[in-house]
Design an enzyme around this catalytic site. Structure first.
Site, mmCIF file in Angstrom:
data_model
loop_
_atom_site.group_PDB
_atom_site.id
_atom_site.type_symbol
_atom_site.label_atom_id
_atom_site.label_comp_id
_atom_site.label_asym_id
_atom_site.label_seq_id
_atom_site.Cartn_x
_atom_site.Cartn_y
_atom_site.Cartn_z
ATOM 1 C CG HIS A 262 17.996 69.887 37.867
ATOM 2 N ND1 HIS A 262 18.125 69.632 36.529
ATOM 3 C CD2 HIS A 262 18.089 71.225 38.003
ATOM 4 C CE1 HIS A 262 18.279 70.779 35.883
ATOM 5 N NE2 HIS A 262 18.268 71.758 36.750
ATOM 6 C CG ASP A 285 13.818 74.984 35.835
ATOM 7 O OD1 ASP A 285 13.381 76.067 35.374
ATOM 8 O OD2 ASP A 285 14.805 74.928 36.581
#
Ligand SMILES: [Zn+2]
Length: 391
Positions: A262, A285
């Site tokens: 990410h 997440d």
């Protein structure tokens, strides 16, 4: 009354490192911690030896959508039991069940299910198999930017509406803890004010805000930023945007998805150099695919495909992660963060943000005995939740 004494070679409290120490636990709570010669172990205590082990507080994940094949928005006891059991294997002992943008009815149905689970017997530790405690809900959307919605469904986004938020708060039955919002949207400041009246932490995220719009949100009490760098207006030296505001405002904590996918390493270094490890919070997440093989899964109300552990939607956009907090800790240590500081980013950091650092995320008298037993290279050897375990 159950009393246990853990004799550990190293403890990260995590404000400090203690060597050759003992933790005394009574009925699921820590009652003493310190050097062996200083702490009296009550007669009859069950002694647990933890040589070659770092004992740290269990991880607190304030942004997680699912694990073990299930998503929190299913909101059934079975789904939430599967999720909370899976994350324990990776050292996580508390979570905020995190919703994605969905219709009002779907969101309310999910919030009611999660609230029932938290209030019901299913979430009461101690039980076996061990399960992480669901501390509440993180509402990630629907009050977010179209331009920075990531994989959130376009038709599920909503304009900031105090009336709609109040329906969500009622459905969550007092268990809503974080509200994510894009502060540039009309009505966002009223929403921020309203959320704080119920004691929620307001995070800015999925946002195309300018610097000034972000600062206005901070002036209204927003103190958190959701998965920084991801789904945010990018930084430029003459248009620093929301990132410029987050990086330069010390009171704002920043979530980081440290999975090596990410956010690139130099960007993580910039974030850590700007804010310090005490203002950066590791989050997973994580989605349903966490702890599962590659394949097709649901994230909230939409489909994602996981390949080599990376989750994407049909357009190829990143759709959450399969990250676990033990791996996130090891990732930032690999970038040069001292292990004790990396542990703080997954324990006292998030607990402090939620205002519960006396109870969670610390090894101190009065705190819940939620512990992770780590090898010297930070792999999870065992977990204790409210004094039950290690297993
Ligand atoms: Zn998310």
């Amino acid at each position: 009354m159950t009393t246990k004494a853990i004799h550990a070679s190293r403890i990260f409290t995590p404000q400090e490192e203690l060597v050759d120490c003992v933790i005394v636990i009574e009925d699921g709570r820590i009652i003493a911690v310190g050097r062996r010669e200083e702490v009296r172990v009550p007669a009859g205590a069950k002694e647990i030896l933890a040589p070659d082990t770092i004992v740290a507080p269990g991880f607190v994940d304030i942004h997680i959508h699912g694990a073990g094949g299930h998503d929190v928005m299913e909101a059934t006891a079975d789904a939430l039991l599967a999720i909370t059991a899976e994350v324990v294997r990776h050292g996580t002992t508390s979570i905020l069940a995190t919703t994605v943008s969905a219709s009002r009815d779907e969101t309310c149905r999910s919030l009611e299910g999660i609230a029932n689970f938290i209030a019901g017997p299913n979430d009461l530790a101690p039980t076996r198999p061990l399960r992480a405690e669901t501390l509440g809900v993180h509402l990630e959307g629907p009050f977010i930017s179209h331009a920075r919605r990531g994989v959130h469904l376009e038709n599920a986004l909503a304009k900031p509406s105090v009336a709609l938020l109040e329906q969500f708060l009622a459905a969550a039955g007092g268990h809503a803890r974080i509200l994510s919002v894009a502060p540039e949207l009309p009505g966002a400041t009223e929403l921020i004010d309203r959320a704080q009246r119920d004691g929620l932490v307001v995070g800015i995220g999925h946002t195309d805000a300018t610097y000034d719009q972000a600062v206005t949100a901070f002036q209204h009490g927003a103190r958190h930023a959701v998965h920084v760098f991801n789904a945010m207006r990018p930084f430029s030296h003459r248009d620093t945007g929301v990132l410029g505001a987050v990086l330069t405002h010390r009171e704002v904590t920043a979530e980081l998805i440290a999975d090596g996918v990410h956010v690139d390493s130099p960007a993580i270094q910039i974030l850590l150099a700007s804010k310090g490890t005490d203002r950066v919070i590791l989050v997973s997440d994580g989605i349903a695919a966490t702890g599962m093989p590659d394949g097709n899964y649901r994230l909230g109300t939409f489909d994602v495909t996981v390949s080599d552990g990376v989750a994407r939607n049909a357009d190829g956009k990143l759709a959450g992660s399969t990250l676990t907090l033990d791996r996130a800790v090891r990732h930032v240590v690999g970038l040069g963060v001292p292990p004790i500081e990396a542990i703080r980013m997954a324990t006292i950091g998030p607990a402090h943000r939620l205002g519960i650092a006396g109870k969670k995320g610390v090894i101190a008298p009065g705190a819940d005995a939620d512990l992770v037993f780590l090898s010297p290279d930070l792999n999870v050897k065992g977990v204790m939740i409210r004094g039950v375990g290690p297993e």
